[in-house]
Design an enzyme around this catalytic site. Structure first.
Site, PDB file in Angstrom:
ATOM      1  N   ILE A  50      11.658   6.287  -5.467  1.00 42.72           N
ATOM      2  CA  ILE A  50      13.296   6.245  -5.123  1.00 42.72           C
ATOM      3  C   ILE A  50      13.401   7.577  -5.363  1.00 42.72           C
ATOM      4  O   ILE A  50      14.365   8.202  -4.431  1.00 42.72           O
ATOM      5  CB  ILE A  50      13.817   5.474  -6.088  1.00 42.72           C
ATOM      6  CG1 ILE A  50      13.253   3.725  -5.947  1.00 42.72           C
ATOM      7  CG2 ILE A  50      15.081   5.730  -6.009  1.00 42.72           C
ATOM      8  CD1 ILE A  50      14.523   2.890  -6.041  1.00 42.72           C
ATOM      9  N   VAL A  99      12.268   9.493  -2.174  1.00 41.00           N
ATOM     10  CA  VAL A  99      13.005   9.484  -0.748  1.00 41.00           C
ATOM     11  C   VAL A  99      14.703   9.955  -0.993  1.00 41.00           C
ATOM     12  O   VAL A  99      15.024  10.572  -0.013  1.00 41.00           O
ATOM     13  CB  VAL A  99      12.850   7.982  -0.440  1.00 41.00           C
ATOM     14  CG1 VAL A  99      14.013   7.529   0.601  1.00 41.00           C
ATOM     15  CG2 VAL A  99      11.606   7.808  -0.080  1.00 41.00           C
ATOM     16  N   GLU A 100      15.118   9.483  -1.944  1.00 43.90           N
ATOM     17  CA  GLU A 100      16.570  10.006  -2.107  1.00 43.90           C
ATOM     18  C   GLU A 100      16.866  11.319  -2.093  1.00 43.90           C
ATOM     19  O   GLU A 100      17.663  11.946  -1.365  1.00 43.90           O
ATOM     20  CB  GLU A 100      17.243   9.385  -3.365  1.00 43.90           C
ATOM     21  CG  GLU A 100      17.378   7.842  -3.408  1.00 43.90           C
ATOM     22  CD  GLU A 100      18.125   7.275  -2.564  1.00 43.90           C
ATOM     23  OE1 GLU A 100      19.270   7.986  -2.047  1.00 43.90           O
ATOM     24  OE2 GLU A 100      18.071   6.039  -2.198  1.00 43.90           O
ATOM     25  N   THR A 101      16.216  12.285  -2.916  1.00 44.30           N
ATOM     26  CA  THR A 101      16.530  13.659  -2.931  1.00 44.30           C
ATOM     27  C   THR A 101      15.553  14.637  -3.300  1.00 44.30           C
ATOM     28  O   THR A 101      15.681  15.650  -3.600  1.00 44.30           O
ATOM     29  CB  THR A 101      17.397  13.957  -4.208  1.00 44.30           C
ATOM     30  OG1 THR A 101      16.651  13.626  -5.517  1.00 44.30           O
ATOM     31  CG2 THR A 101      18.588  12.918  -4.434  1.00 44.30           C
ATOM     32  N   TYR A 124      13.823   1.565   4.418  1.00 43.04           N
ATOM     33  CA  TYR A 124      14.042   2.282   3.409  1.00 43.04           C
ATOM     34  C   TYR A 124      13.049   1.754   2.288  1.00 43.04           C
ATOM     35  O   TYR A 124      12.234   2.610   1.644  1.00 43.04           O
ATOM     36  CB  TYR A 124      15.437   2.447   2.773  1.00 43.04           C
ATOM     37  CG  TYR A 124      15.625   3.077   1.480  1.00 43.04           C
ATOM     38  CD1 TYR A 124      15.771   4.434   1.072  1.00 43.04           C
ATOM     39  CD2 TYR A 124      15.760   1.976   0.198  1.00 43.04           C
ATOM     40  CE1 TYR A 124      15.904   4.827   0.098  1.00 43.04           C
ATOM     41  CE2 TYR A 124      15.816   2.644  -1.083  1.00 43.04           C
ATOM     42  CZ  TYR A 124      16.063   3.867  -0.941  1.00 43.04           C
ATOM     43  OH  TYR A 124      16.126   4.469  -2.604  1.00 43.04           O
TER      44      TYR A 124
END
Ligand SMILES: [Ca+2]
Length: 357
Positions: free
Chosen positions: A136, A139-141, A327
């Site tokens: 997570i 992928v997010e940041t 996602y």
């Protein structure tokens, strides 16, 4: 979401020269819609915040008076896709390739080394494996590399009062941001995030921040922007709250009987009983399946046959982080890749470091 934003921002910046010229020659036109304080819906928002949450009117006026309309935010949020428009060509491999890079996988194993203590604790406390938390954050940041450069007050006010859609949702998030800033005793104008108002390492929206974020390094503040420990604990806390079950597979690859694809694919919805799917000729790539219903997800590749997976409760938990089957699949595949790279690293280390005597 973050990656899309960066790509779009880059396009926007490439036209920077003319854009800057425009702003310089007509600053008042650009700032025209920034006068939020004079708008009746903003006055009524302030009144509600005062009567329902006892926030100080002068303070609210200071904050919303400084909020600036961001045309880029409106453009990035985009209009609703017309119902009559043909569906866009979707490619899971193209989506996956943005995240499953050697650089990001290596950054993941490095992050694991650096923050092993907290990842272990999160796993013990919430039952969420270290690699899923890293999937997570990756992928997010990209582990904190792209946390967003918009002032969150500007993003949220822009969509809440001038957005092409979902104004109500974003007014709620603006409210949550103001309450969060009050609880944490910080100036909301100092908080940066994505164009949609997602903040920090794990890109939490303000409401999720208030509801699920945890102080994981015990310094008495919940800091998702500066504290990897708090980000790690908070991602695990969020997934647990949305039903993550320790030790269960999130997905299992499936083969669908020819011609039944359209009927069986349910996307985000867990609508199938696995035993019934078996009776209908669906082949699962594992003998033992998690309890409960599953979804059937299509992973399309243009010009080639699609792949399909069954998504169980843990898959749904990841889709609650971001409502997209691509996602969640990419998060879980990045997680697996980070886990595999780390295992390999540990083997190499054990070989070179093991005492010979
Ligand atoms: Ca903390």
């Amino acid at each position: 979401m973050q990656i899309n934003f960066l790509r779009n921002a880059a396009t926007w910046l490439s036209a920077g020269a003319t854009f800057v010229g425009l702003v310089l020659s007509a600053p008042s036109a650009m700032a025209g819609s920034s006068e939020y304080l004079s708008r009746p819906e903003v006055r009524s928002f302030i009144e509600t915040m005062q009567t329902e949450h006892a926030l100080d009117v002068a303070e609210l006026e200071r904050i919303l008076g400084s909020a600036r309309h961001q045309p880029t935010v409106v453009r990035l949020i985009g209009p609703e896709r017309p119902k009559t428009a043909p569906p866009p060509v979707r490619s899971y491999p193209r989506y996956r390739a943005k995240f499953l890079t050697q650089v990001r996988i290596a950054a993941g194993t490095q992050y694991w080394d650096l923050h092993e203590e907290y990842l272990r604790r999160a796993e013990a406390q919430f039952g969420v494996p270290a690699e899923v938390i890293l999937g997570i954050l990756g992928v997010e940041t990209a582990f904190g590399q792209n946390t967003g450069s918009f002032r969150v007050v500007d993003s949220l006010a822009t969509i809440a009062f001038d957005g092409p859609r979902r104004q109500e949702y974003f007014r709620d998030e603006l409210k949550e941001l103001l309450l969060l800033a009050r609880d944490m005793n910080i100036d909301p104008l100092a908080i940066k995030g994505s164009y949609a108002g997602a903040m920090g390492l794990p890109q939490f929206m303000p409401s999720s921040y208030r509801r699920y974020a945890v102080d994981f390094d015990d310094d008495q503040s919940i800091d998702l922007i500066g504290s990897p420990a708090d980000a790690i604990g908070s991602v695990a806390s969020y997934l647990k709250a949305y039903g993550w079950n320790e030790g269960e597979a999130a997905t299992v690859a499936v083969k669908l009987p020819a011609g039944a694809e359209a009927e069986l694919v349910t996307g985000l919805e867990r609508a199938h009983d696995a035993a019934e799917l078996r009776e209908r000729g669906v082949k699962f790539a594992a003998a033992k399946l998690p309890e409960g219903l599953c979804s059937v997800v299509e992973l399309p590749t243009p010009g080639k046959p699609s792949k399909y997976i069954a998504g169980f409760g843990n898959f749904e938990a990841v889709t609650r982080y971001n409502r997209s089957t691509f996602y969640a699949t990419a998060v879980l595949e990045l997680a697996e890749a980070i886990r595999a790279a780390r295992t390999q690293q540990m083997t190499v280390r054990a070989d070179t470091e093991s005492p010979t005597g």
